[in-house]
Scaffold this motif. Structure first.
Motif, short mmCIF file in Angstrom:
data_model
loop_
_atom_site.label_atom_id
_atom_site.label_comp_id
_atom_site.label_asym_id
_atom_site.label_seq_id
_atom_site.Cartn_x
_atom_site.Cartn_y
_atom_site.Cartn_z
N ARG A 20 -27.25 0.33 -3.73
CA ARG A 20 -27.82 -0.02 -5.01
C ARG A 20 -29.34 -0.43 -4.91
O ARG A 20 -29.65 -1.03 -3.62
CB ARG A 20 -27.10 -0.63 -5.94
CG ARG A 20 -26.05 -0.24 -6.19
CD ARG A 20 -25.91 0.70 -7.39
NE ARG A 20 -26.67 0.32 -8.54
CZ ARG A 20 -26.27 -0.02 -9.81
NH1 ARG A 20 -24.93 -0.32 -9.86
NH2 ARG A 20 -27.10 -0.51 -10.58
N GLU B 64 -33.01 4.89 -11.12
CA GLU B 64 -32.41 4.05 -9.96
C GLU B 64 -32.03 5.33 -8.87
O GLU B 64 -32.18 5.11 -7.70
CB GLU B 64 -31.44 3.22 -10.24
CG GLU B 64 -30.76 2.38 -8.98
CD GLU B 64 -30.00 1.43 -9.21
OE1 GLU B 64 -29.32 0.57 -8.20
OE2 GLU B 64 -29.51 1.26 -10.33
N GLU B 65 -31.04 6.18 -9.43
CA GLU B 65 -30.52 7.32 -8.58
C GLU B 65 -31.49 7.99 -7.91
O GLU B 65 -31.41 8.28 -6.76
CB GLU B 65 -29.80 8.19 -9.57
CG GLU B 65 -28.32 7.65 -10.01
CD GLU B 65 -27.28 7.78 -8.70
OE1 GLU B 65 -27.43 8.12 -7.65
OE2 GLU B 65 -26.19 7.20 -8.94
N GLU B 66 -32.59 8.38 -8.70
CA GLU B 66 -33.72 9.09 -7.97
C GLU B 66 -34.45 8.29 -6.85
O GLU B 66 -34.59 8.79 -5.77
CB GLU B 66 -34.82 9.39 -8.88
CG GLU B 66 -35.71 10.28 -8.49
CD GLU B 66 -36.75 10.66 -9.30
OE1 GLU B 66 -37.81 11.14 -9.17
OE2 GLU B 66 -36.47 10.71 -10.76
N ASP C 160 -33.16 8.01 -3.38
CA ASP C 160 -33.24 9.14 -2.46
C ASP C 160 -34.18 8.58 -1.36
O ASP C 160 -34.48 9.30 -0.41
CB ASP C 160 -33.53 10.26 -3.08
CG ASP C 160 -32.50 10.84 -3.69
OD1 ASP C 160 -31.22 10.55 -3.49
OD2 ASP C 160 -32.43 11.57 -4.62
N ARG D 102 -28.68 6.10 2.66
CA ARG D 102 -28.04 5.88 1.29
C ARG D 102 -26.44 6.30 1.51
O ARG D 102 -26.02 7.18 2.26
CB ARG D 102 -28.61 6.98 0.39
CG ARG D 102 -27.97 6.67 -0.93
CD ARG D 102 -28.68 7.58 -2.07
NE ARG D 102 -28.03 7.27 -3.40
CZ ARG D 102 -28.42 7.94 -4.35
NH1 ARG D 102 -29.33 8.94 -4.34
NH2 ARG D 102 -27.73 7.61 -5.71
N PRO E 101 -25.58 3.15 -11.63
CA PRO E 101 -27.16 3.33 -11.61
C PRO E 101 -27.80 4.35 -12.85
O PRO E 101 -27.14 5.49 -13.09
CB PRO E 101 -27.33 3.79 -10.25
CG PRO E 101 -26.06 3.64 -9.56
CD PRO E 101 -24.82 3.86 -10.32
#
Length: 107
Positions: free
Chosen positions: A84, A68-70, A73, A79, A64
């Motif tokens: 994804r 996308e990682e942020e 959250d 999560r 990611p």
């Protein structure tokens, strides 16, 4: 064409075939996978297209992006390491046969 399998929260399995370049989110919307809300339309501005990638398939995907990682959250369902955003995964030969589990809620 690329084949993908969606596993709905109730256990139903939906197998679809989509054209290369179609996102997992777009394929879900086109095939009435109503649990994928996609409120922002795939612009990476929400987390309502959250999915869990099957453990056997995680390694076939690019990592990611930081954005996308942020956004991950902010998912409504917990999560997990295999979470994804389906708008960020594009159908191509490398993901043919991809299995995605749809979480029970997106809000």
């Amino acid at each position: 064409m690329v084949k993908m399998t969606y596993l709905r929260p109730g256990g139903e399995e939906v197998i679809v075939e989509v054209a290369e370049g179609t996102s997992v989110m777009q394929a879900a919307l086109a095939n009435d996978i109503s649990e994928i809300v996609a409120e922002c339309g795939g612009t990476l501005a929400c987390a309502t297209c959250h999915v869990y990638i099957d453990e056997d398939d995680v390694g076939r995907l690019d990592a990611p992006s930081p954005d996308e990682e942020e956004m991950l959250d902010y998912t409504a369902s917990p999560r997990q390491p295999n979470s994804r955003l389906s708008c960020q995964i594009t159908a191509g030969p490398e993901v043919d046969g991809l299995v995605v589990r749809v979480p029970p809620t997106q809000y």
